[in-house]
Design a protein around this motif. Structure first.
Motif, PDB file in Angstrom:
ATOM      1  N   PRO A  39       0.800  -1.292   0.151  1.00 52.54           N
ATOM      2  CA  PRO A  39      -0.017   0.008   0.081  1.00 52.54           C
ATOM      3  C   PRO A  39       0.687   1.293   0.221  1.00 52.54           C
ATOM      4  CG  PRO A  39      -0.873  -1.386   1.480  1.00 52.54           C
ATOM      5  CD  PRO A  39       0.206  -2.199   0.921  1.00 52.54           C
ATOM      6  N   GLN A  40       1.942   1.322   0.599  1.00 55.53           N
ATOM      7  CA  GLN A  40       2.571   2.763   0.885  1.00 55.53           C
ATOM      8  C   GLN A  40       3.613   2.917  -0.482  1.00 55.53           C
ATOM      9  OE1 GLN A  40       3.518  -0.240   2.431  1.00 55.53           O
ATOM     10  NE2 GLN A  40       5.402  -0.684   2.843  1.00 55.53           N
ATOM     11  N   ALA A  41       3.648   1.984  -1.288  1.00 56.51           N
ATOM     12  CA  ALA A  41       4.578   2.054  -2.436  1.00 56.51           C
ATOM     13  C   ALA A  41       3.617   2.546  -3.794  1.00 56.51           C
ATOM     14  CB  ALA A  41       5.055   0.870  -2.746  1.00 56.51           C
ATOM     15  N   LYS A  42       2.247   2.471  -3.607  1.00 54.39           N
ATOM     16  CA  LYS A  42       1.459   2.799  -4.605  1.00 54.39           C
ATOM     17  C   LYS A  42       1.638   4.141  -5.224  1.00 54.39           C
ATOM     18  CE  LYS A  42      -3.358   2.808  -6.008  1.00 54.39           C
ATOM     19  NZ  LYS A  42      -4.910   2.721  -5.643  1.00 54.39           N
ATOM     20  N   ALA A  43       2.272   5.088  -4.386  1.00 55.41           N
ATOM     21  CA  ALA A  43       2.380   6.500  -4.817  1.00 55.41           C
ATOM     22  C   ALA A  43       3.280   6.672  -5.959  1.00 55.41           C
ATOM     23  CB  ALA A  43       2.633   7.210  -3.605  1.00 55.41           C
ATOM     24  N   ALA A  44       4.011   5.702  -6.166  1.00 51.21           N
ATOM     25  CA  ALA A  44       5.403   5.634  -6.980  1.00 51.21           C
ATOM     26  C   ALA A  44       4.766   5.803  -8.325  1.00 51.21           C
ATOM     27  CB  ALA A  44       6.235   4.375  -6.861  1.00 51.21           C
ATOM     28  N   TYR A  45       3.686   5.015  -8.596  1.00 46.76           N
ATOM     29  CA  TYR A  45       3.100   5.062 -10.052  1.00 46.76           C
ATOM     30  C   TYR A  45       2.505   6.172 -10.543  1.00 46.76           C
ATOM     31  CZ  TYR A  45       5.206   0.396  -9.568  1.00 46.76           C
ATOM     32  OH  TYR A  45       5.986  -0.714  -9.512  1.00 46.76           O
ATOM     33  N   ARG A  46       2.339   7.302  -9.811  1.00 49.60           N
ATOM     34  CA  ARG A  46       2.006   8.491 -10.263  1.00 49.60           C
ATOM     35  C   ARG A  46       2.910   9.025 -11.412  1.00 49.60           C
ATOM     36  NH1 ARG A  46      -1.148  12.784  -8.546  1.00 49.60           N
ATOM     37  NH2 ARG A  46      -0.802  14.901  -9.037  1.00 49.60           N
ATOM     38  N   VAL A  47       4.116   8.496 -11.191  1.00 43.07           N
ATOM     39  CA  VAL A  47       5.245   9.205 -12.357  1.00 43.07           C
ATOM     40  C   VAL A  47       5.712   7.886 -13.131  1.00 43.07           C
ATOM     41  CG1 VAL A  47       5.971  11.149 -10.899  1.00 43.07           C
ATOM     42  CG2 VAL A  47       7.044   8.680 -10.477  1.00 43.07           C
ATOM     43  N   SER A  48       4.998   6.818 -13.209  1.00 45.02           N
ATOM     44  CA  SER A  48       5.150   5.816 -14.135  1.00 45.02           C
ATOM     45  C   SER A  48       4.675   6.235 -15.555  1.00 45.02           C
ATOM     46  CB  SER A  48       4.668   4.445 -13.340  1.00 45.02           C
ATOM     47  OG  SER A  48       4.766   3.463 -14.596  1.00 45.02           O
ATOM     48  N   LYS A  49       5.419   5.726 -16.606  1.00 43.92           N
ATOM     49  CA  LYS A  49       4.726   5.986 -18.072  1.00 43.92           C
ATOM     50  C   LYS A  49       4.179   4.926 -18.799  1.00 43.92           C
ATOM     51  CE  LYS A  49       9.431   6.417 -19.869  1.00 43.92           C
ATOM     52  NZ  LYS A  49      10.418   7.167 -20.535  1.00 43.92           N
ATOM     53  N   SER A  50       4.269   3.359 -17.853  1.00 46.06           N
ATOM     54  CA  SER A  50       3.948   2.362 -18.339  1.00 46.06           C
ATOM     55  C   SER A  50       3.042   1.464 -17.834  1.00 46.06           C
ATOM     56  CB  SER A  50       5.297   1.495 -18.635  1.00 46.06           C
ATOM     57  OG  SER A  50       6.289   2.119 -19.611  1.00 46.06           O
ATOM     58  N   VAL A  51       2.937   1.655 -16.590  1.00 47.59           N
ATOM     59  CA  VAL A  51       1.787   0.927 -15.921  1.00 47.59           C
ATOM     60  C   VAL A  51       0.584   1.277 -16.017  1.00 47.59           C
ATOM     61  CG1 VAL A  51       1.153   0.178 -13.490  1.00 47.59           C
ATOM     62  CG2 VAL A  51       3.491  -0.007 -14.188  1.00 47.59           C
ATOM     63  N   ARG A  52      -0.403   0.130 -16.230  1.00 47.07           N
ATOM     64  CA  ARG A  52      -1.850   0.637 -16.313  1.00 47.07           C
ATOM     65  C   ARG A  52      -2.670   0.684 -15.170  1.00 47.07           C
ATOM     66  NH1 ARG A  52      -6.128  -3.706 -18.729  1.00 47.07           N
ATOM     67  NH2 ARG A  52      -5.350  -4.544 -16.838  1.00 47.07           N
ATOM     68  N   GLU A  53      -2.548  -0.365 -14.375  1.00 47.39           N
ATOM     69  CA  GLU A  53      -3.429  -0.372 -13.149  1.00 47.39           C
ATOM     70  C   GLU A  53      -2.409  -0.805 -12.001  1.00 47.39           C
ATOM     71  OE1 GLU A  53      -7.899  -1.630 -12.052  1.00 47.39           O
ATOM     72  OE2 GLU A  53      -7.054  -2.216 -13.745  1.00 47.39           O
ATOM     73  N   VAL A  54      -2.645  -0.331 -10.729  1.00 49.30           N
ATOM     74  CA  VAL A  54      -1.736  -0.665  -9.762  1.00 49.30           C
ATOM     75  C   VAL A  54      -2.866  -1.200  -8.613  1.00 49.30           C
ATOM     76  CG1 VAL A  54      -0.159   0.134  -7.818  1.00 49.30           C
ATOM     77  CG2 VAL A  54      -0.417   1.531  -9.989  1.00 49.30           C
ATOM     78  N   PHE A  55      -2.623  -2.434  -8.232  1.00 49.06           N
ATOM     79  CA  PHE A  55      -3.214  -3.235  -7.101  1.00 49.06           C
ATOM     80  C   PHE A  55      -2.472  -3.217  -5.820  1.00 49.06           C
ATOM     81  CE2 PHE A  55      -4.555  -4.957 -10.960  1.00 49.06           C
ATOM     82  CZ  PHE A  55      -5.985  -4.561 -11.152  1.00 49.06           C
ATOM     83  N   THR A  56      -2.960  -3.272  -4.553  1.00 49.93           N
ATOM     84  CA  THR A  56      -2.600  -3.126  -3.335  1.00 49.93           C
ATOM     85  C   THR A  56      -2.595  -4.649  -2.643  1.00 49.93           C
ATOM     86  OG1 THR A  56      -4.023  -2.113  -2.092  1.00 49.93           O
ATOM     87  CG2 THR A  56      -2.061  -0.806  -3.172  1.00 49.93           C
ATOM     88  N   PHE A  57      -1.330  -5.109  -1.882  1.00 52.86           N
ATOM     89  CA  PHE A  57      -1.547  -6.225  -1.132  1.00 52.86           C
ATOM     90  C   PHE A  57      -0.313  -5.958  -0.191  1.00 52.86           C
ATOM     91  CE2 PHE A  57      -0.522 -10.623   0.040  1.00 52.86           C
ATOM     92  CZ  PHE A  57      -1.590 -10.844   0.173  1.00 52.86           C
ATOM     93  N   ASP A  58      -0.337  -6.012   1.291  1.00 56.95           N
ATOM     94  CA  ASP A  58       0.624  -6.059   2.016  1.00 56.95           C
ATOM     95  C   ASP A  58       1.472  -7.539   2.017  1.00 56.95           C
ATOM     96  OD1 ASP A  58       2.531  -5.472   4.114  1.00 56.95           O
ATOM     97  OD2 ASP A  58       0.939  -4.384   5.319  1.00 56.95           O
ATOM     98  N   PHE A  59       2.558  -7.569   1.412  1.00 59.82           N
ATOM     99  CA  PHE A  59       3.317  -8.740   1.469  1.00 59.82           C
ATOM    100  C   PHE A  59       3.859  -9.140   2.812  1.00 59.82           C
ATOM    101  CE2 PHE A  59       3.209  -7.475  -2.871  1.00 59.82           C
ATOM    102  CZ  PHE A  59       3.163  -8.611  -3.618  1.00 59.82           C
ATOM    103  N   ASN A  60       4.170  -8.142   3.515  1.00 63.13           N
ATOM    104  CA  ASN A  60       4.845  -8.269   4.867  1.00 63.13           C
ATOM    105  C   ASN A  60       3.994  -8.518   6.091  1.00 63.13           C
ATOM    106  OD1 ASN A  60       7.564  -8.119   3.652  1.00 63.13           O
ATOM    107  ND2 ASN A  60       7.142  -5.864   3.349  1.00 63.13           N
ATOM    108  N   ASP A  61       2.714  -8.396   5.661  1.00 63.12           N
ATOM    109  CA  ASP A  61       1.587  -8.431   6.902  1.00 63.12           C
ATOM    110  C   ASP A  61       1.495 -10.189   7.114  1.00 63.12           C
ATOM    111  OD1 ASP A  61      -0.175  -8.085   8.571  1.00 63.12           O
ATOM    112  OD2 ASP A  61      -1.961  -7.194   7.344  1.00 63.12           O
ATOM    113  N   ARG A  62       0.779 -10.549   8.094  1.00 61.08           N
ATOM    114  CA  ARG A  62       0.636 -11.739   8.496  1.00 61.08           C
ATOM    115  C   ARG A  62      -0.943 -12.327   7.882  1.00 61.08           C
ATOM    116  NH1 ARG A  62       1.896 -12.270  15.146  1.00 61.08           N
ATOM    117  NH2 ARG A  62       4.018 -11.837  14.886  1.00 61.08           N
ATOM    118  N   ASN A  63      -0.748 -12.362   6.605  1.00 62.05           N
ATOM    119  CA  ASN A  63      -2.003 -12.416   5.802  1.00 62.05           C
ATOM    120  C   ASN A  63      -2.397 -14.010   6.030  1.00 62.05           C
ATOM    121  OD1 ASN A  63      -1.920  -9.918   4.058  1.00 62.05           O
ATOM    122  ND2 ASN A  63      -0.083 -10.990   3.604  1.00 62.05           N
ATOM    123  N   SER A  64      -3.844 -14.251   6.066  1.00 56.09           N
ATOM    124  CA  SER A  64      -4.790 -15.350   6.003  1.00 56.09           C
ATOM    125  C   SER A  64      -4.401 -16.079   4.711  1.00 56.09           C
ATOM    126  CB  SER A  64      -5.907 -15.276   6.872  1.00 56.09           C
ATOM    127  OG  SER A  64      -6.636 -14.465   5.710  1.00 56.09           O
TER     128      SER A  64
END
Length: 315
Positions: A39-64
């Motif tokens: 989630p905290q990294a999504k902001a980077a794609y404001r300045v990307s010229k190649s990415v269409r869509e950004v989805f968020t998932f916390d890879f470091n969380d204790r996901n079920s």
């Protein structure tokens, strides 16, 4: 071709991936490229010229298992042709296998048994190059392009107005950013060291304005510097596009290792970056425009002001 890249890490890691995504788009102009990021990294794609869509998932969380299942289902429903994994992980490898994506590429190691193609991860080289090498698995064998960003026009206009507000629109300026993030104490440079550097700079270049970048969690740090010098300006860009535009207008960027380091490289601003535990070769390309000072102890605080000034005046 529909492509999804799973990219753990912060904003800086995302920006280091831009050359890979940009070159993929260059070779496959009709490709639709999506990313899954924290989630905290999504902001980077404001300045990307190649990415269409950004989805968020916390890879470091204790996901079920349900969280992972929802991610698998979401990716599977979009029927991607290619998946790119930036992390060596059993979970990520298994996840991609479960999505049924026909081409799954990444690095050898944990989870690579679930990939269709993999290559050796080279940890000691420039990260943008390490990421770009993955494209060899898709038939792209060109050199790594230079890091670049696409700054939205409203952010460029904001930076122009901000420079006028600060009285620096025609003079150029030195931009300073020093992270005050207490979760990374080895990357914090003492206020008194910056004070010595600013004082020397003002003595030798009195007509070149000095501007401090102040992020929301760094107000006290920036204020302690600005209060010492009445003519030091402070700017507070509230998104990565505005930050990139301000960095692009600077004559010199002085920074501890942070996202400003990557943005400086992307906009080609002459930069001197201070490094603690991180190897500069991993985050800076080889160039006379981007100079690194590496702490011998792994702590940025142990870099002397004289070492910084010597790099500034000696190049």
């Amino acid at each position: 071709m529909r492509v999804v890249a799973l990219v753990p890490g912060g904003i800086g890691e995302q920006i280091l991936l831009f050359p890979t995504l940009d070159n993929l788009k260059r070779y496959y102009p009709n490709a639709q490229i999506d990313v899954v990021v924290e989630p905290q990294a999504k902001a980077a794609y404001r300045v990307s010229k190649s990415v269409r869509e950004v989805f968020t998932f916390d890879f470091n969380d204790r996901n079920s298992l349900a969280d992972w299942g929802n991610l698998v289902g979401g990716i599977r429903d979009r029927e991607y042709d290619v998946a790119i994994a930036l992390r060596q992980s059993w979970w990520v490898g298994l996840l991609l296998w479960l999505t049924g994506i026909p081409t799954r590429i990444g690095y050898k190691g944990q989870g690579s048994a679930f990939l269709t193609k993999s290559l050796l991860f080279k940890a000691n080289q420039y990260a943008a190059t390490t990421y770009h090498e993955l494209l060899q698995l898709l038939g792209v064998n060109s050199p790594t392009p230079e890091l670049a960003v696409n700054i939205p026009k409203p952010d460029i206009e904001w930076a122009k107005q901000e420079q006028k507000r600060l009285g620096i629109d025609e003079t150029g300026y030195v931009l300073i950013h020093s992270s005050a993030n207490e979760s990374s104490p080895n990357n914090i440079y003492p206020v008194e060291n910056w004070q010595q550097i600013i004082q020397d700079f003002q003595h030798k270049q009195p007509n070149l304005p000095i501007v401090l970048i102040q992020k929301p969690d760094e107000e006290e740090y920036a204020r302690s510097l600005a209060d010492t010098f009445a003519d030091v300006r402070v700017t507070s860009p509230d998104n990565v596009g505005k930050l990139a535009a301000m960095v692009g207008g600077a004559s010199l960027m002085l920074t501890t290792n942070s996202v400003t380091t990557q943005l400086s490289v992307a906009v080609q601003t002459y930069t001197i970056a201070l490094f603690g535990p991180t190897d500069p070769a991993q985050v800076l390309p080889k160039s006379d425009k981007f100079l690194a000072i590496k702490s011998s102890t792994g702590k940025v605080a142990d870099i002397s002001p004289s070492a910084v000034l010597e790099k500034i005046w000696g190049g």
